[in-house]
Structures are given as structure tokens and as C-alpha cells.
Scaffold this motif. Structure first.
Motif, PDB file in Angstrom:
ATOM      1  N   ALA A  52       0.831  -1.201   0.000  1.00 25.51           N
ATOM      2  CA  ALA A  52       0.000   0.000   0.000  1.00 25.51           C
ATOM      3  C   ALA A  52       0.868   1.255   0.000  1.00 25.51           C
ATOM      4  O   ALA A  52       0.571   2.232  -0.707  1.00 25.51           O
ATOM      5  N   ASP A  53       1.959   1.244   0.767  1.00 26.31           N
ATOM      6  CA  ASP A  53       2.843   2.412   0.811  1.00 26.31           C
ATOM      7  C   ASP A  53       3.529   2.651  -0.535  1.00 26.31           C
ATOM      8  O   ASP A  53       3.779   3.799  -0.921  1.00 26.31           O
ATOM      9  N   VAL A  54       3.838   1.567  -1.241  1.00 23.98           N
ATOM     10  CA  VAL A  54       4.412   1.721  -2.580  1.00 23.98           C
ATOM     11  C   VAL A  54       3.382   2.330  -3.528  1.00 23.98           C
ATOM     12  O   VAL A  54       3.677   3.259  -4.292  1.00 23.98           O
ATOM     13  N   VAL A  55       2.156   1.831  -3.486  1.00 20.29           N
ATOM     14  CA  VAL A  55       1.092   2.345  -4.349  1.00 20.29           C
ATOM     15  C   VAL A  55       0.844   3.827  -4.094  1.00 20.29           C
ATOM     16  O   VAL A  55       0.621   4.616  -5.021  1.00 20.29           O
ATOM     17  N   LEU A  56       0.884   4.237  -2.830  1.00 22.57           N
ATOM     18  CA  LEU A  56       0.591   5.625  -2.468  1.00 22.57           C
ATOM     19  C   LEU A  56       1.760   6.561  -2.730  1.00 22.57           C
ATOM     20  O   LEU A  56       1.627   7.777  -2.542  1.00 22.57           O
ATOM     21  N   GLY A  57       2.904   6.034  -3.130  1.00 24.19           N
ATOM     22  CA  GLY A  57       4.057   6.880  -3.396  1.00 24.19           C
ATOM     23  C   GLY A  57       4.890   7.185  -2.180  1.00 24.19           C
ATOM     24  O   GLY A  57       5.879   7.936  -2.263  1.00 24.19           O
ATOM     25  N   VAL A  58       4.543   6.610  -1.032  1.00 24.45           N
ATOM     26  CA  VAL A  58       5.302   6.851   0.200  1.00 24.45           C
ATOM     27  C   VAL A  58       6.675   6.197   0.109  1.00 24.45           C
ATOM     28  O   VAL A  58       7.689   6.774   0.513  1.00 24.45           O
ATOM     29  N   ILE A  59       6.721   4.974  -0.379  1.00 23.19           N
ATOM     30  CA  ILE A  59       7.982   4.251  -0.557  1.00 23.19           C
ATOM     31  C   ILE A  59       8.375   4.306  -2.024  1.00 23.19           C
ATOM     32  O   ILE A  59       7.571   3.983  -2.913  1.00 23.19           O
ATOM     33  N   ASP A  60       9.606   4.715  -2.274  1.00 25.53           N
ATOM     34  CA  ASP A  60      10.160   4.757  -3.631  1.00 25.53           C
ATOM     35  C   ASP A  60      10.670   3.361  -3.978  1.00 25.53           C
ATOM     36  O   ASP A  60      11.630   2.876  -3.363  1.00 25.53           O
ATOM     37  N   PRO A  61      10.059   2.678  -4.945  1.00 29.70           N
ATOM     38  CA  PRO A  61      10.485   1.299  -5.242  1.00 29.70           C
ATOM     39  C   PRO A  61      11.921   1.200  -5.740  1.00 29.70           C
ATOM     40  O   PRO A  61      12.525   0.128  -5.672  1.00 29.70           O
ATOM     41  N   ASP A  62      12.482   2.309  -6.207  1.00 27.28           N
ATOM     42  CA  ASP A  62      13.868   2.284  -6.688  1.00 27.28           C
ATOM     43  C   ASP A  62      14.877   2.637  -5.599  1.00 27.28           C
ATOM     44  O   ASP A  62      16.087   2.631  -5.854  1.00 27.28           O
ATOM     45  N   ASN A  63      14.394   2.957  -4.386  1.00 31.10           N
ATOM     46  CA  ASN A  63      15.309   3.410  -3.333  1.00 31.10           C
ATOM     47  C   ASN A  63      15.013   2.715  -2.011  1.00 31.10           C
ATOM     48  O   ASN A  63      15.208   3.278  -0.943  1.00 31.10           O
ATOM     49  N   PHE A  64      14.538   1.473  -2.074  1.00 31.45           N
ATOM     50  CA  PHE A  64      14.218   0.722  -0.862  1.00 31.45           C
ATOM     51  C   PHE A  64      15.501   0.151  -0.274  1.00 31.45           C
ATOM     52  O   PHE A  64      16.371  -0.334  -0.995  1.00 31.45           O
ATOM     53  N   LEU A  65      15.615   0.221   1.048  1.00 32.29           N
ATOM     54  CA  LEU A  65      16.841  -0.229   1.727  1.00 32.29           C
ATOM     55  C   LEU A  65      18.077   0.411   1.105  1.00 32.29           C
ATOM     56  O   LEU A  65      19.063  -0.237   0.783  1.00 32.29           O
ATOM     57  N   HIS A  66      17.985   1.755   0.954  1.00 37.00           N
ATOM     58  CA  HIS A  66      19.118   2.517   0.451  1.00 37.00           C
ATOM     59  C   HIS A  66      19.476   2.117  -0.977  1.00 37.00           C
ATOM     60  O   HIS A  66      20.641   2.201  -1.398  1.00 37.00           O
ATOM     61  N   GLY A  67      18.469   1.670  -1.707  1.00 40.49           N
ATOM     62  CA  GLY A  67      18.704   1.272  -3.086  1.00 40.49           C
ATOM     63  C   GLY A  67      19.231  -0.130  -3.260  1.00 40.49           C
ATOM     64  O   GLY A  67      19.439  -0.586  -4.393  1.00 40.49           O
ATOM     65  N   ALA A  68      19.445  -0.846  -2.151  1.00 41.92           N
ATOM     66  CA  ALA A  68      20.010  -2.195  -2.243  1.00 41.92           C
ATOM     67  C   ALA A  68      18.989  -3.207  -2.739  1.00 41.92           C
ATOM     68  O   ALA A  68      19.353  -4.304  -3.176  1.00 41.92           O
ATOM     69  N   MET A  69      17.700  -2.846  -2.662  1.00 40.25           N
ATOM     70  CA  MET A  69      16.648  -3.773  -3.048  1.00 40.25           C
ATOM     71  C   MET A  69      15.621  -3.017  -3.887  1.00 40.25           C
ATOM     72  O   MET A  69      15.055  -2.021  -3.438  1.00 40.25           O
ATOM     73  N   LYS A  70      15.389  -3.467  -5.088  1.00 38.85           N
ATOM     74  CA  LYS A  70      14.411  -2.846  -5.972  1.00 38.85           C
ATOM     75  C   LYS A  70      13.051  -3.515  -5.760  1.00 38.85           C
ATOM     76  O   LYS A  70      12.965  -4.753  -5.697  1.00 38.85           O
ATOM     77  N   LEU A  71      12.021  -2.699  -5.655  1.00 35.65           N
ATOM     78  CA  LEU A  71      10.673  -3.217  -5.446  1.00 35.65           C
ATOM     79  C   LEU A  71       9.893  -3.202  -6.755  1.00 35.65           C
ATOM     80  O   LEU A  71      10.142  -2.380  -7.648  1.00 35.65           O
ATOM     81  N   ASP A  72       8.939  -4.101  -6.851  1.00 29.79           N
ATOM     82  CA  ASP A  72       8.111  -4.249  -8.049  1.00 29.79           C
ATOM     83  C   ASP A  72       6.796  -3.510  -7.822  1.00 29.79           C
ATOM     84  O   ASP A  72       5.881  -4.038  -7.183  1.00 29.79           O
TER      85      ASP A  72
END
Length: 707
Positions: A393-413
Motif C-alpha cells: 500500500a505504501d508503494v502504491v501511495l508513493g510513500v515508498i520509492d520502489p527504486d530506493n528501498f533499503l538505500h537502493g540495495a533492493m528494488k521493489l516491483d
């Protein structure tokens, strides 16, 4: 495997390491001699938590340009908070446990003092009699055996121990294939010799089996709580022994010269030797470490009264600190079982980044307590998960940047997150963003209810407290949760450390032990009796700390009495001031009892006319470790803050809006920040809701005005 070295400082260069293993991530904090702090966060491997332990430290040590072996050679102290035992209880994956008890008391643990269906349930759950039931037992009745013996309440032997009945019972349990044996006899805390002799027989008949004696773990009056303490200890014992041995062996293989310490539920740390024989003391040690770390930092900030919140991937934990001291319970709840073990008073619900959203039979949207955990994790992790979670939900709402999760170490879909949320949006005829916002509002409301239960329902006004928020998801949701209950000020501590705060709390932990003697005496007390008991307890404390490498000048001992009104059932803990135990000091202690009882239960709740009684003498000891001298350096202190914008959905406006985003790689960020705004950190995102204002302090904590 025996431990080597001392629990006190051991290393060459003074690095301090704290590790916290959670259900979703394993966190590490490294504190250098100059106060610089680096962190590591890796996914928890449920099948090999020891591997996650070392991987998290390795990630942090790389930021110091040190290999894992080089770091361990320079370590002064390593302290570990673990949920290994807690998770075994939750998932019912512990050992096959058998029990030996006094003839006639076989059903004690299953009767649960007659209140098993009610304990640990909210009022609405209690009222729903059709669905509420006792928790699933940790050992079946068929694995309980009775032995012939009896001791009375004064510790006098009424029926001698029949060793033939013991050997017969032990052989029967051995034939059942039990992995651990509980020994809990009636009034054994008054006369432990029978339990000790039975333990010798068990060791003779079943060499190597884990043995848990109730009298070794608790001297508290109350057969059920004391027995359940021993049962819980045995249930997680074999698993924890293997886990501790793996950690110890791995650290020694990597050149660590000292002893691994293990955070405990009562606060502080214990040695590996204690963690092996009394692993029940380590349950909830991760969240408790976070509470102790909060008390440490808040005292430096001049904030003595806190509501402490920790939101990770699986759970949301809340504790209360008053006068810079965490609230402690003498009888605690573990998976709805009452155990006679002092613990920092902490309550939890299944609310984390991995909490799953679902639709109930009535067509309503629900969130949690089920969690996607670390594997497969939220749908956006791309590991096969399809259920919508709070993180999705946080990814959908734009709260979490999928390209910068865990300092960019993990990319989200992001597409996977959107598809997961649509699984609940379509049946409810909601848009994608409406469903995501609904997921967040529901989980935030559940967390706010827990804050009220820990404050308002205990007679505390949230407006009188500052809220600490940490954990991987805590800073993301706390602005909404804390404001909902009336808190005026929110603090995200040491921003670069906040996502792994419980690991920081473990790193700074003192070694701590509790010494108790349960004896009843009517007030007023004879000062010579009090002095005799406290002298015995303090002598035992000093001897143990010396064995662990702490000189007397590095040991703090605090005295307490538990006192109750003679005509009433419940006692309270009352501190005893330092100094000679004179008549005047004991009179002042009795006066403190009346005051504390009234504060806890209300004016006039005590029946003074019936007299008062001491129920227990307690000494709490701490072996003082060196406090780190924190600096204001973050993980990337040479990288300037980055200002950018992205589209974020705000439920206050009911739409997406272009929102300021500050990527704070370090901690030296000046100025005042007004919401709506996001502050991105290496391992979390701070959400400033509309109308909220924030600024950084000198050490890099974020102070948020919620009004």
C-alpha cells in the motif's frame, strides 16, 4: 560449548556490536570508538538465523572498510537480541516436552488457574464466547507424570521423595521421545532439594536431555505461573541451545576474543551460559532492547516520560517509560500464558509492513494479524507473494520509492504491489489508491488502539508523553498514529539508526541480573530481618558479577520490596532507598507503598486498616558497560541531502499531490520542515502529515511537532 572470556570489555579497539533478529529483517549496529555508527539490515533467514546474524554484521562492517574477521578482532562487546524463542512459541515449533510434578497436580498447567479462556484477550474477544478458547497447550497431558513427594508452604517435607517413582516416570517419558523435561513440584521454591535430586535422576536416565526446574527460574509463590515459566523454558530450550552454540562457534571461528551477550526481557543482557539454561529470559528481548535504548537517549534529551513504539515487518510493539525507567511486570504474558518472569511491560499486535489485507465474511476490509513475513514477503518484493500488505500500500501511495528501498540495495516491483492491492480494491468497488489508503487507515487505527490500551486504559494521559518511533516502518506511520491518540511531540531517534533501533539498544545494554527471595512478613518490619535478606542477595549478586569480570565499582545494586495490603491479593514493587536499613528508612518505604498503590489503583483502593505485608525481597544488579560517546555522523555523512519531488497520495486531501522529498543520507541537515513531506532515510521513510513540522537536533534525531 563453553563460553570463554569475560562479560566485561574484552577487545582491542573498542568496537561495540548490537544485533536484533526480527521476523522479517535482521539488524546490526556497530559503534566505533570515536562514536561513529554504521548499520546493517538483511532479510532474516528463518531456516538459518545464525547466518542472518553474521550477514547483518558483515554489511555494517563493510561500511568501516573492515572484513568480518577484522571487525571481530577489534570488538569490545557483542550483544544479541533475538526472537528465536518467541517465534518458536508463536509458531508452536518448540521441543516435545514432558513434565514431572507432585502427585495430584497433573492438570495444573491445563487448568490455567481457571481463567485460561480469558487471559490475554481484549474485552470484545472475551464477550465472544463462541470463538474464544484457551491457547493451544505447549505440552499434552499424556506427557505429564506424577511423582511421590510433598512439601508444605513453610518448606517442611511432609512426604519424602520416592526415587523409585521418579525413575519409573522418567523412563516412561524417555520412551515417549521427549526432548526436554520440566520439573515443577508444589512449594519447591521453599524447598528446592527435591527438584534438584530429580534433575540428577533425569540426567542419569536421559543424558543430554534439556532439564528445566521451576525453582531455578522463579521463587515466586503461585504454582501455575512458576510451572508455566519452566514449561516455556523447556519448550524453547533445545532450539535455543543449538542457536546459541551456533552463534558462539561462529564468533570464535571469526576471531572474537570475548563472550557474546544476549539481551533479556527484563532489560540488560545475560551471558551465553545463562541463555542456554534459561532461554525464556531472552523472549521479546529485541523489542525490550529498543525500549532500553529509548530510555538511554531520552534521558540525555531531558525527556523522562515516553510512549515507545516499534513497527517492523511483522509486529507493532508499545512500551511505557516513566521517570526514565521502563514499566516492568513481575507476572508476564507469553502467547496468553502467565509466567513468573520479570519483563519490561511491552504489548504487541500483528501490525507491520508485512501485515496482509483481506476481506472478511461480512465484506469488510481487514488488515493483519497475518503477515507475509520475510519469505515470500510483500508482493512488491518479487518473491512470489500475491497478497496485499501494508508495504505494498505504501508503494502504491508513493510513500515508498520502489527504486530506493533499503538505500537502493533492493528494488521493489510497483506493478506487483498494484496488482496485489487490486485484489481487495475490486471486490470493494474501490479505486487502487482508495484501497491502499484504506489499508493504511485500518492498520494505523489498530496501532492507535494499542497506544490507548497502554496509556489511557492504564490511567495515563498521552498528552503528557513524548512518542519515540522507530523500526523499519515506525517513522512511516507514527505521525498518524501518535496524533490520533493526542500525543503532541514525536521523536524519530538518531535517524540513521532508527530503522535498526533495537539493535542499538542491545549494543548499549548493561549486564543485568535479578535476585529474589519470596518471604512474607507483616509490617512494620524488623530492620535486622530486612538487612539479613538483602545482605544475602547482594552478596550473591556481587559474587556473580565478579565471576563475569565486573569489579565492585562497576556494579550497581538496587533494592526493592514487594508489598501488599494483607486483606488484598495483589502486591506492588516499592524501591528501597540506598543506605543503612534503619527504622526511619523502612517507615519511609512503607509510606511510599501507600502512595504507589494509590497511583496505580486509585485513591482509597487500598485497605490500610487490614495492615500490610511484604511478599518478596528483590535486588536488581547491573554490571556497567561503557556508554558509547555518540557523534553526529551518519552512514553517509559525506553525502549532502538531496531535495526532490514525487507524487504522493494524501488521505487528508483525497488525491495525489506533488510532494517535497528530502533524502537525508547523513544527519547534519539544518532548517525546519513542514508537512506534507517525506524524509527518506537509508532504511525507512519519515512521513510528515499535513500540518506537522519537524527539525533535526545535534545528534540527528528528528523532532516532530504534531499539533
Amino acid at each position: 560449548m563453553p563460553s570463554s572470556g569475560s562479560a566485561a570489555s574484552q577487545g582491542v579497539d573498542g568496537f561495540v556490536v548490537g544485533v536484533d533478529i526480527g521476523g522479517t529483517f535482521t539488524d546490526a549496529v556497530l559503534i566505533a570508538p570515536d562514536g561513529k555508527v554504521h548499520t546493517g539490515k538483511v532479510p532474516t533467514r528463518p531456516e538459518d538465523r545464525a547466518r542472518s546474524f553474521f550477514e547483518s554484521i558483515e554489511e555494517a562492517s563493510a561500511k568501516f572498510d573492515l572484513s568480518l574477521d577484522e571487525l571481530f578482532a577489534k570488538c569490545e562487546r557483542v550483544v544479541h537480541g533475538t526472537t528465536t524463542g518467541t517465534n518458536a512459541l508463536i509458531t508452536r515449533s518448540g521441543a516435545a516436552v514432558g513434565m514431572l510434578t507432585t502427585t495430584g497436580f497433573r492438570d495444573m498447567v491445563h487448568m490455567m488457574n481457571g481463567a485460561g479462556r480469558l487471559v490475554g484477550l481484549a474485552s470484545d474477544q472475551i464477550m465472544d464466547a463462541s470463538t474464544s478458547d484457551k491457547p493451544k497447550a505447549l505440552l499434552p497431558k499424556r506427557l505429564i507424570r506424577e511423582v511421590v513427594e510433598r512439601v508444605d508452604f513453610e518448606g517442611d517435607v511432609i512426604v519424602p521423595l520416592d526415587e523409585d517413582s521418579v525413575r519409573s516416570a522418567v523412563r516412561e517419558l524417555a520412551g515417549e521421545g521427549v526432548e526436554a523435561v520440566v520439573i515443577s513440584l508444589i512449594w519447591s521454591m521453599r524447598h528446592p532439594a527435591h527438584e534438584q535430586r530429580i534433575a540428577e535422576i533425569v540426567d542419569d536416565e536421559m543424558p543430554g536431555v534439556f532439564v528445566s526446574c521451576a525453582s531455578d527460574l522463579s521463587a515466586r509463590v503461585g504454582e501455575y505461573q512458576r510451572t508455566m515459566t519452566a514449561v516455556t523454558n523447556a519448550y524453547i530450550g533445545p532450539l535455543m541451545q543449538r542457536y546459541v552454540d551456533n552463534i558462539e562457534a561462529g564468533a570464535q571461528d571469526r576471531g572474537y576474543p570475548g563472550r557474546i551477550l544476549y539481551a533479556q526481557a527484563a532489560g540488560g543482557a545475560i551471558t551465553a551460559d545463562e541463555a542456554r539454561v534459561a532461554p525464556v529470559r531472552t523472549v521479546h528481548s529485541g523489542p525490550v532492547s529498543g525500549t532500553l535504548g529509548s530510555a538511554y537517549l531520552a534521558a540525555q534529551m531531558g525527556e523522562p516520560d515516553l510512549i515507545v513504539t516499534d513497527m517492523g515487518g511483522t509486529s507493532f510493539d508499545v512500551s511505557i517509560i516513566r521517570g526514565s525507567t521502563p514499566d516492568v511486570r513481575e507476572v508476564s504474558l507469553l502467547e496468553r500464558f502467565e509466567i513468573a518472569l520479570p519483563m519490561v511491560y511491552l504489548d504487541s499486535i500483528g501490525a507491520g509492513g508485512g501485515s496482509i489485507a483481506w476481506i472478511d465474511d461480512a465484506g469488510g476490509l481487514q488488515v493483519g494479524p497475518q503477515s507475509a513475513g520475510a519469505d515470500p514477503g510483500p508482493a512488491c518484493y518479487g518473491r512470489g507473494g500475491v497478497d496485499p500488505t501494508v508495504t505494498d500500500a505504501d508503494v502504491v501511495l508513493g510513500v515508498i520509492d520502489p527504486d530506493n528501498f533499503l538505500h537502493g540495495a533492493m528494488k521493489l516491483d510497483k506493478a506487483a504491489a498494484e496488482a496485489a492491492v487490486m485484489r481487495v480494491a475490486e471486490p470493494l468497488a474501490l479505486s487502487l489508491e482508495e484501497a491502499a489508503a484504506g489499508i493504511n487507515q485500518i492498520i494505523d487505527s489498530k496501532m492507535a488502539d494499542l497506544l490507548r490500551r497502554m496509556s489511557v486504559m492504564r490511567g495515563l494521559d498521552p498528552r503528557d508523553f513524548v512518542c519515540f518511533a522507530y523500526g523499519g516502518m515506525g517513522p512511516t506511520h507514527a505521525g498518524s498514529v501518535a496524533k490520533d491518540v493526542g500525543v503532541k511531540r514525536l521523536i524519530v531517534p538518531l535517524l540513521h539508526v532508527a530503522p535498526v533501533w533495537s539493535a542499538f539498544g542491545a549494543a548499549i545494554a548493561n549486564v543485568a541480573h535479578i535476585y529474589q527471595r519470596w518471604e512474607e512478613h507483616a509490617l512494620p518490619l524488623d530492620s535486622s530481618v530486612v538487612a539479613r535478606v538483602f545482605d544475602d542477595l547482594e552478596d550473591a549478586a556481587r559474587a556473580q558479577f565478579r565471576d563475569e569480570g565486573f569489579p565492585d565499582e562497576r556494579v550497581i545494586l538496587q533494592r526493592f520490596l514487594r508489598i501488599k495490603y494483607s486483606a488484598q491479593a495483589y502486591d506492588v514493587e516499592v524501591p528501597v532507598a540506598p543506605g543503612a536499613l534503619t527504622h526511619d528508612l523502612l517507615e519511609a518505604t512503607e509510606a511510599d507503598f501507600h502512595r504507589i498503590y494509590a497511583e496505580l489503583h486509585g485513591e482509597g483502593a487500598g485497605y490500610k486498616e487490614g495492615g500490610s505485608r511484604v511478599t518478596a525481597f528483590i535486588v536488581r544488579g547491573q554490571g556497567l558497560t561503557e556508554d558509547p560517546q555518540l557523534s553526529a555522523h551518519g552512514d553517509e555523512d559525506t553525502v549532502p541531502a538531496e531535495h526532490k519531488k514525487r507524487s504522493v497520495y494524501w488521505s487528508e486531501f483525497g488525491e495525489f499531490r506533488e510532494t517535497d522529498v528530502l533524502s537525508a543520507h547523513g544527519t547534519s541537515v539544518g532548517g525546519v520542515f513542514d508537512g506534507p513531506m517525506l524524509i527518506e532515510l537509508p532504511d525507512t521513510v519519515v512521513v510528515l502529515r499535513p500540518g506537522q513540522r519537524a527539525r533535526f537536533d545535534d545528534l540527528g534525531s528528528l523532532l516532530i511537532d504534531l499539533r
